[in-house]
Design a protein around this motif. Structure first.
Motif, short mmCIF file in Angstrom:
data_model
loop_
_atom_site.label_atom_id
_atom_site.label_comp_id
_atom_site.label_asym_id
_atom_site.label_seq_id
_atom_site.Cartn_x
_atom_site.Cartn_y
_atom_site.Cartn_z
N ILE A 101 -66.12 -24.36 81.26
CA ILE A 101 -65.21 -23.60 82.34
C ILE A 101 -63.47 -23.72 81.57
O ILE A 101 -63.26 -24.12 80.98
CB ILE A 101 -64.59 -24.04 83.46
N ASP A 102 -63.35 -21.81 80.83
CA ASP A 102 -62.19 -21.96 80.70
C ASP A 102 -60.65 -22.72 80.89
O ASP A 102 -60.50 -22.21 82.31
CB ASP A 102 -61.53 -21.01 79.21
N ASN A 103 -59.79 -23.48 80.65
CA ASN A 103 -58.77 -23.73 80.76
C ASN A 103 -58.47 -24.60 81.92
O ASN A 103 -58.04 -24.55 82.84
CB ASN A 103 -57.70 -22.16 81.24
N PHE A 104 -59.95 -25.49 82.44
CA PHE A 104 -60.00 -25.83 83.75
C PHE A 104 -58.76 -26.67 84.45
O PHE A 104 -58.33 -27.25 85.64
CB PHE A 104 -61.52 -26.92 83.62
N LYS A 105 -58.87 -27.50 83.06
CA LYS A 105 -56.69 -28.47 83.22
C LYS A 105 -55.89 -28.31 84.05
O LYS A 105 -55.14 -28.09 85.21
CB LYS A 105 -56.73 -29.12 81.63
N THR A 106 -55.44 -26.49 83.04
CA THR A 106 -54.94 -25.55 84.12
C THR A 106 -55.01 -25.69 85.10
O THR A 106 -54.10 -25.69 86.08
CB THR A 106 -54.17 -24.57 83.30
#
Length: 731
Positions: free
Chosen positions: A590-595
């Motif tokens: 998943i792209d940019n999951f931390k964001t």
């Protein structure tokens, strides 16, 4: 000095030589002097006592020695040599027939020998032997052409038969200690009676004017009644010697007939001796048998009294009114009471709880007879109670005709009863334990039938132990389960302990069971049955399955976890290699999951992860593996891809369908993916495949995310580090 050095057998042979030769000389000399046939032939019977002690193969030297003695006696009297040589075997034949018949029927003579049977065997064998001997001697002496052939045959037969009976009986008495034994103090009585017998016999047969032959019977019968068999044989020997001597001297009552011939006198002497013998012999035998039985009864009574007096058991004889005619001295040691204290009925000593039962048993015994055995408590003199096992028999009273007494034997079984009670208590405790154990405990015998089942079986099968015991394993479990258990039972009956699991339908649902079979062996180690311990483990299996599911499943997304994926990848790669097909592995991140987590919170992040997991579950096909292997990283593994073109299409479709918008509490979160895929062949471990897929994923991320990269490895048309790439953006 010679007597000390010469062995016993030599003296025995010399005695046989002298006895047989002397008796032969006596009989033949009397016959020659009177110019008459032999009146009484005692020589053959004199050997019987020796010959019956051992088999013929060991006593033939005696026969030969006796034959030589007879040969010497006949030579001294001037008999021709050839007839003397031929007559010897005839006499030996008679002796052998009688001695072998007695020895085979009575291997050992003793006071316990039944003399009536002994006399029967002896008389019959003497009759046969004397007949054969007389017929043989008639041929040797050429008497068949004699005018009085029947008289000659009769005379020879009687001389041998009567002589065998008298001399044979005497010799048997001499070799049987119990027959020749004289009670202390009666020796002079025997001598006195024998002298009386001799005097009367000499007086009767020394008188030729008055017939007084009957006078010899009173002293003869007196000898028989007073001294039994010993008196009879010695009295008959005296009678035979005196009569034969008187007949030879031509004196006695047999000369009262005018013109009587010597041959006729011999016949009359033989008949008189024979009649006297057969008058005295049955009486002596009957009295001897009576004495034997009386002695055996006396010995039996002494043994019984000795056993009763010295036995540890209590022995009593009880009359119908309860009086005790005999109480063994063991009552003192057993119950502490003196014999005198126990002579009268003592129902008060019986335990109150046992009195009614004992009274009923006594009434039943007196009504029905026979025997009975009962165990009850009897009070010791000290006050405590002992358990007594009593055996009682109803027998005729020896004092009162028509009355019945009870013979009572009681022994102390207190310790045994305590052990039995402890055993019963232990068995009850064991049954309580087994009935309440959460397992079915059973025993199966060699015929494969249940002999014991505990009560827990009701909770498992709904049937009581009574409904199962006695039935076979097949009847209890049915054919389907029996076919599964049969092999294990056969191994258990062969001596093997087994622990195994099986499935069976119970209450319309599949249940799991664990069974433990243990052979039941006897004291010699032989298998006599099988113990079965069966536990229902359905709930354990369900827990195992749940634990396995939890161990292999991601709790948030419902997908397989990294552990399960690692267990499956190696097997799928090996199967693909065996089938010669490629394997596709795609990593999804998943792209940019931390964001997303930082902007919307971890709850929204969990929702995103769950939605991605549901989407992946919908996209994959049967047989493909999809798993969450990290925080926001997923993997798809498939061996149903035939070539790189299909793999490229699958990867693109996967990337496109994973784009989604997630509702996060009023805010719409756009979710984008990066995918790295590899199509490989002939790999056997997952590490290189994962490394190549990870590299493809990094390529997708380096390309600005929201894209996919596809790599082909180890296949025709593909090469390392070269890939077909395509970036598709959503409008």
């Amino acid at each position: 000095m010679l007597a000390r050095r010469a062995p016993y057998q030599l003296w025995l042979l010399l005695a046989a030589f002298a006895l047989y030769g002397g008796l032969s000389f006596y009989a033949l000399a009397l016959a020659r002097a009177n110019q008459s046939p032999v009146a009484l032939w005692l020589a053959n019977g004199a050997l019987i006592g020796w010959l019956v002690q051992k088999p013929l193969v060991r006593t033939w030297p005696l026969l030969i020695t006796a034959f030589l003695g007879s040969l010497v006696a006949r030579s001294c009297l001037g008999d021709p040599l050839l007839p003397a040589l031929l007559i010897g075997p005839c006499n030996a034949l008679e002796t052998v027939i009688v001695s072998e018949a007695i020895r085979r029927r009575f291997p050992q003579l003793s006071s316990r020998t039944r003399f009536m049977n002994l006399a029967r065997v002896g008389v019959v064998s003497a009759f046969i032997g004397s007949t054969l001997c007389a017929l043989s001697m008639m041929s040797i002496l050429h008497l068949w052409s004699h005018p009085d052939v029947l008289v000659s045959l009769n005379t020879l037969f009687r001389a041998h038969f009567v002589g065998m009976v008298i001399a044979g009986s005497t010799s048997l008495v001499m070799v049987t200690p119990s027959l020749r034994r004289i009670e202390p103090g009666r020796t002079w009585i025997l001598v006195r009676d024998l002298l009386l017998m001799t005097a009367i016999t000499v007086g009767v047969f020394g008188e030729s004017r008055v017939p007084m032959a009957f006078l010899i019977y009173p002293p003869l019968l007196l000898l028989v009644f007073r001294h039994r068999f010993l008196g009879m044989v010695i009295g008959m020997a005296i009678l035979a010697l005196v009569i034969s001597l008187a007949t030879t001297l031509n004196i006695g009552p047999f000369n009262l007939w005018p013109g009587v011939t010597p041959a006729f006198r011999v016949v009359m002497a033989q008949v008189f001796i024979g009649v006297s013998c057969f008058v005295a012999l049955p009486i002596a035998l009957a009295l001897s048998d009576q004495d034997r039985l009386r002695n055996r009864i006396h010995e039996s009574e002494l043994r019984y009294r000795m056993l009763a007096d010295h036995s540890g058991d209590l022995v009593m004889r009880i009359r119908a009114n309860g009086d005790r005619m005999y109480v063994s001295p063991s009552v003192k040691e057993l119950l502490g009471w003196e014999v005198e204290d126990f002579q009268r009925p003592r129902p008060d000593l019986i335990h109150p709880d046992d009195r009614e039962r004992i009274t009923a048993e006594v009434m039943k015994l007196r009504a029905l007879g026979g025997t009975t055995t009962v165990t009850y408590r009897l009070q010791h003199k000290d006050g405590h109670y002992l358990w007594i096992e009593a055996f009682a028999r109803l027998v005729p009273s020896p004092e009162n005709a028509g009355s019945m007494d009870i013979i009572y034997t009681g022994r102390n079984v207190t310790e045994r009863v305590r052990i039995e009670q402890a055993l019963v208590e232990s068995q009850a405790q064991l049954r309580t334990i087994t009935d309440n154990m959460p397992a079915v405990i059973a025993r199966i015998d060699l015929s494969w039938h249940y002999t014991y089942v505990n009560r827990f079986v009701e909770q498992v099968s709904g049937r009581t132990p009574a409904q199962i015991i006695g039935k076979s394993v097949c009847q209890v479990h049915g054919n389907a389960v029996y076919d599964r258990l049969k092999h294990y039972l056969e191994r258990a009956f062969a001596g093997e302990s087994l622990l195994f699991e099986y499935e069976a339908m119970h209450c319309d649902k599949l249940s799991h069971f664990q069974a433990h079979y243990v052979p039941d062996r006897d004291a010699e180690g032989k298998v006599r049955g099988v113990y079965e311990l069966t536990t229902e483990i359905t709930h354990i299996k369900n827990v195992e399955r749940e634990l396995l599911r939890l161990a292999h499943q991601d709790s948030l997304t419902g997908l397989a976890n990294r552990r399960y994926f690692n267990e499956r990848i190696t097997g799928i790669l090996q199967q693909a290699r065996q089938r010669d097909v490629p394997v596709l592995l795609a990593l999804v991140d998943i792209d940019n999951f931390k964001t997303i987590n930082d902007t919307y919170g971890h709850a929204t992040g969990d929702i995103v992860l769950a939605e991605v997991g549901c989407c992946l579950q919908r996209l994959v096909r049967e047989g493909e593996v999809v798993a969450r292997i990290g925080g926001d990283e997923f993997v798809v593994l498939s061996d149903n891809i035939g070539n790189s073109k299909q793999a490229m299409a699958f990867t693109q479709s996967l990337w496109e369908r994973l784009h989604m918008t997630v509702d996060a509490g009023g805010a719409q979160v756009s979710v984008k993916m990066s995918v790295g895929a590899v199509l490989c062949k002939d790999e056997i471990t997952g590490d290189p495949v994962m490394k190549m897929a990870d590299e493809a994923l990094y390529m997708a991320k380096d390309a600005g995310r929201d894209t996919y990269r596809f790599v082909v490895h180890g296949m025709e048309g593909g090469h390392d580090n070269n890939s077909q790439e395509r970036k598709i953006r959503r409008a």
